[in-house]
Enzyme design. Sequence first.
Site: not given
Ligand SMILES: CC(C)(COP(=O)(O)OP(=O)(O)OC[C@H]1O[C@@H](n2cnc3c(N)ncnc32)[C@H](O)[C@@H]1OP(=O)(O)O)[C@@H](O)C(=O)NCCC(=O)NCCS
Length: 215
Positions: A136, A145
């Site tokens: 709510h 998104h």
């Molecule tokens: C947050 C996000 C966008 C970052 O992506 P990225 O820019 O490629 O980042 P990286 O994978 O290089 O990660 C960077 C750091 O953050 C950490 N990290 C990334 N995503 C994380 C998450 N969701 N939770 C906790 N830690 C996370 C990684 O372990 C890394 O840590 P380090 O530097 O200690 O090794 C991505 O991980 C994410 O969560 N995307 C969402 C995906 C999703 O929802 N998909 C469905 C779409 S419909």
Amino acid sequence: MGALLILCASGHGKVVADAALATGRWDEIVFLDDAWPEKKENGRWAISGKIENLPDWRGRLKEAVVAVGNNRLRLSLQRRLVEAGFEVATVIHPSAQISPFAQIGAGSVIFSNAVVNVDAEIGEATIINTAATIDHDCRLGSAVHVSPGVHLAGAVSVGAYSWIGIGGVVRQMISIGSDVVVGAGAVVVSDVSDGMTVVGVPARPIRENREVYKC
Ligand SMILES: CC(C)(COP(=O)(O)OP(=O)(O)OC[C@H]1O[C@@H](n2cnc3c(N)ncnc32)[C@H](O)[C@@H]1OP(=O)(O)O)[C@@H](O)C(=O)NCCC(=O)NCCS
């Protein structure tokens, strides 16, 4: 019944097509994608032309929606649809539960088993993905998104172009700025400034955003 034009033959586009057909309002899907003619199909659906030739389709089709994951691109393509004279469709899967007292902006898509509760306001060109819940009084800006399985508690606000990753949870009354990325599985318990990426439980900033969208 009629045909729905969908811009962008993505995986997300397939889910939009599936939801649109499930409504019973449309019985034909026409995809446009600039990868045509090299790419001719999006799963079971044919791709019929390029987005750059959009105005050519206006005589044949009336309603259209954009199925692009990138939030800024989705809204800019939606504006092109309007300029080209299309009616922007809002697609809501019949299994979604939408309060009659919620407001849903034009061109938004809401997938199966999502819930949008009383007095929530959803901006234009926003994605409420599978089984996400928007409680709510939430206020979501344009081209947000909300990924599958996200839960926004009551009176959460989310600014334009922000992306809440899959399985994220946001505590009530929290304010999330514009161009924010909330990582998958994060639990947001404090406000998030514009342009930040936050991850983890509780969510902490890891950086200011660059283009990270990979859906
Ligand atoms: C947050 C996000 C966008 C970052 O992506 P990225 O820019 O490629 O980042 P990286 O994978 O290089 O990660 C960077 C750091 O953050 C950490 N990290 C990334 N995503 C994380 C998450 N969701 N939770 C906790 N830690 C996370 C990684 O372990 C890394 O840590 P380090 O530097 O200690 O090794 C991505 O991980 C994410 O969560 N995307 C969402 C995906 C999703 O929802 N998909 C469905 C779409 S419909």
